[in-house]
Scaffold this motif. Structure first.
Motif, PDB file in Angstrom:
ATOM      1  N   GLU A   1       0.824  -1.216   0.000  1.00  0.00           N
ATOM      2  CA  GLU A   1       0.000   0.000   0.000  1.00  0.00           C
ATOM      3  C   GLU A   1       0.858   1.267   0.000  1.00  0.00           C
ATOM      4  O   GLU A   1       0.594   2.217  -0.748  1.00  0.00           O
ATOM      5  CB  GLU A   1      -0.933  -0.001   1.211  1.00  0.00           C
TER       6      GLU A   1
ATOM      7  N   GLU B   1      -7.104  -1.615  -8.312  1.00  0.00           N
ATOM      8  CA  GLU B   1      -8.257  -1.295  -9.159  1.00  0.00           C
ATOM      9  C   GLU B   1      -8.368   0.224  -9.302  1.00  0.00           C
ATOM     10  O   GLU B   1      -8.274   0.965  -8.317  1.00  0.00           O
ATOM     11  CB  GLU B   1      -9.533  -1.849  -8.526  1.00  0.00           C
TER      12      GLU B   1
ATOM     13  N   VAL C   1     -10.289   3.671  -9.875  1.00  0.00           N
ATOM     14  CA  VAL C   1     -11.614   4.255  -9.609  1.00  0.00           C
ATOM     15  C   VAL C   1     -11.752   5.466 -10.522  1.00  0.00           C
ATOM     16  O   VAL C   1     -11.192   6.534 -10.251  1.00  0.00           O
ATOM     17  CB  VAL C   1     -11.765   4.658  -8.123  1.00  0.00           C
TER      18      VAL C   1
ATOM     19  N   LEU D   1     -16.033   6.525  -1.982  1.00  0.00           N
ATOM     20  CA  LEU D   1     -14.997   6.323  -2.995  1.00  0.00           C
ATOM     21  C   LEU D   1     -14.560   7.622  -3.664  1.00  0.00           C
ATOM     22  O   LEU D   1     -13.465   7.671  -4.238  1.00  0.00           O
ATOM     23  CB  LEU D   1     -15.502   5.356  -4.082  1.00  0.00           C
TER      24      LEU D   1
ATOM     25  N   TYR E   1      -7.848   4.918  -6.503  1.00  0.00           N
ATOM     26  CA  TYR E   1      -7.338   3.547  -6.606  1.00  0.00           C
ATOM     27  C   TYR E   1      -7.715   2.768  -5.347  1.00  0.00           C
ATOM     28  O   TYR E   1      -7.743   3.318  -4.237  1.00  0.00           O
ATOM     29  CB  TYR E   1      -5.808   3.547  -6.779  1.00  0.00           C
ATOM     30  N   ARG E   2      -7.965   1.467  -5.543  1.00  0.00           N
ATOM     31  CA  ARG E   2      -8.249   0.548  -4.437  1.00  0.00           C
ATOM     32  C   ARG E   2      -7.292  -0.629  -4.513  1.00  0.00           C
ATOM     33  O   ARG E   2      -6.999  -1.124  -5.603  1.00  0.00           O
ATOM     34  CB  ARG E   2      -9.700   0.052  -4.487  1.00  0.00           C
TER      35      ARG E   2
ATOM     36  N   GLY F   1      -9.678  -4.215  -2.719  1.00  0.00           N
ATOM     37  CA  GLY F   1     -10.981  -3.743  -2.265  1.00  0.00           C
ATOM     38  C   GLY F   1     -10.934  -2.596  -1.278  1.00  0.00           C
ATOM     39  O   GLY F   1     -11.967  -2.009  -0.976  1.00  0.00           O
ATOM     40  N   ARG F   2      -9.752  -2.273  -0.735  1.00  0.00           N
ATOM     41  CA  ARG F   2      -9.643  -1.175   0.228  1.00  0.00           C
ATOM     42  C   ARG F   2      -9.176   0.087  -0.486  1.00  0.00           C
ATOM     43  O   ARG F   2      -8.211   0.063  -1.246  1.00  0.00           O
ATOM     44  CB  ARG F   2      -8.667  -1.531   1.346  1.00  0.00           C
ATOM     45  N   LEU F   3      -9.861   1.173  -0.188  1.00  0.00           N
ATOM     46  CA  LEU F   3      -9.559   2.432  -0.857  1.00  0.00           C
ATOM     47  C   LEU F   3      -8.194   2.952  -0.410  1.00  0.00           C
ATOM     48  O   LEU F   3      -7.939   3.134   0.778  1.00  0.00           O
ATOM     49  CB  LEU F   3     -10.649   3.460  -0.546  1.00  0.00           C
ATOM     50  N   VAL F   4      -7.338   3.194  -1.409  1.00  0.00           N
ATOM     51  CA  VAL F   4      -6.025   3.772  -1.136  1.00  0.00           C
ATOM     52  C   VAL F   4      -6.059   5.282  -1.345  1.00  0.00           C
ATOM     53  O   VAL F   4      -5.487   6.044  -0.563  1.00  0.00           O
ATOM     54  CB  VAL F   4      -4.955   3.123  -2.042  1.00  0.00           C
TER      55      VAL F   4
ATOM     56  N   PRO G   1      -9.057   8.330  -2.826  1.00  0.00           N
ATOM     57  CA  PRO G   1     -10.349   8.602  -3.453  1.00  0.00           C
ATOM     58  C   PRO G   1     -10.183   9.373  -4.751  1.00  0.00           C
ATOM     59  O   PRO G   1      -9.177  10.068  -4.968  1.00  0.00           O
ATOM     60  CB  PRO G   1     -11.067   9.450  -2.390  1.00  0.00           C
TER      61      PRO G   1
END
Length: 210
Positions: A103, A154, A156, A167, A192-193, A196-199, A201
């Motif tokens: 992360e 991922e 966003v 998000l 970016y996530r 599944g955890r938002l890094v 917004p």
């Protein structure tokens, strides 16, 4: 006839028992039972009370041991449950450490992707002189994003989607009657996530009613 009587006279008659031949009965001796003394009765009663007290004490001890066993069993079950919970928490911590170990590195690399995208946005792609530069920057950006995706990252990019405060981060609101209120009109910076955890917004422009 005289001969028959003489034969009968010759048959010996049984002798009559006299008092001299009657056996005398044996004397019967009766044992005298001695009554216990007062001290002996007292000692016997004390012995009975002692036995009763001992039985009650033994019963109380058994009850106490049973209660202690129940308590110890409950404590053992609680300790076992706590140990299982501790192992489960440790396992979850290890899994989270594996999943989100990158992360911090990801947060440091995301500005590189942002700069590549800003470069593409500022270069005139219609100019033939910039064609090779645009292709090179685009290939670099795509390779970078594909590598992030391979590591469960991922993107966003919510343009045209409803605003999600979990998000998205609204930078401003713009009146717009062509879309529903709280619709993302533009994306300043993609989010970016990681697993599944938002890094980070997504920074967006949100519509509102005219």
């Amino acid at each position: 006839m005289a001969r028959e009587r003489s034969e009968e006279d010759q048959i010996e008659q049984p002798e009559q028992l006299t008092d001299e031949h009657t056996p005398e009965p044996e004397p019967v001796y009766t044992a005298e039972i001695e009554e216990p003394s007062a001290d002996e009765q007292h000692d016997a009663e004390e012995a009975l009370h002692a036995e009763a007290d001992s039985a009650e004490a033994l019963h109380a001890q058994i009850v106490g041991l049973h209660e202690q066993l129940v308590i110890e069993k409950d404590m053992a079950l609680r300790a076992q449950a706590e140990a299982q919970n501790a192992r489960r928490r440790a396992q979850q911590d290890v899994e989270r450490a594996h999943k989100f170990a990158t992360e911090k590195l990801l947060q440091d690399l995301l500005p590189v992707v942002d700069n590549l995208e800003r470069a593409l946005a500022t270069i005139d792609a219609g100019d033939e002189a910039n064609k090779a530069i645009v292709e090179g920057i685009e290939l670099t950006r795509k390779s970078f994003v594909d590598t992030l995706t391979k590591h469960s990252v991922e993107v966003v990019d919510p343009a045209g989607e409803p605003f999600d405060p979990e998000l998205h981060q609204a930078m401003t609101q713009v009146p717009n009657g062509d879309v529903e209120p709280n619709t993302v009109l533009d994306v300043f910076q993609k989010g970016y996530r990681l697993n599944g955890r938002l890094v980070r917004p997504a920074m967006v422009v949100v519509s509102k009613a005219p």
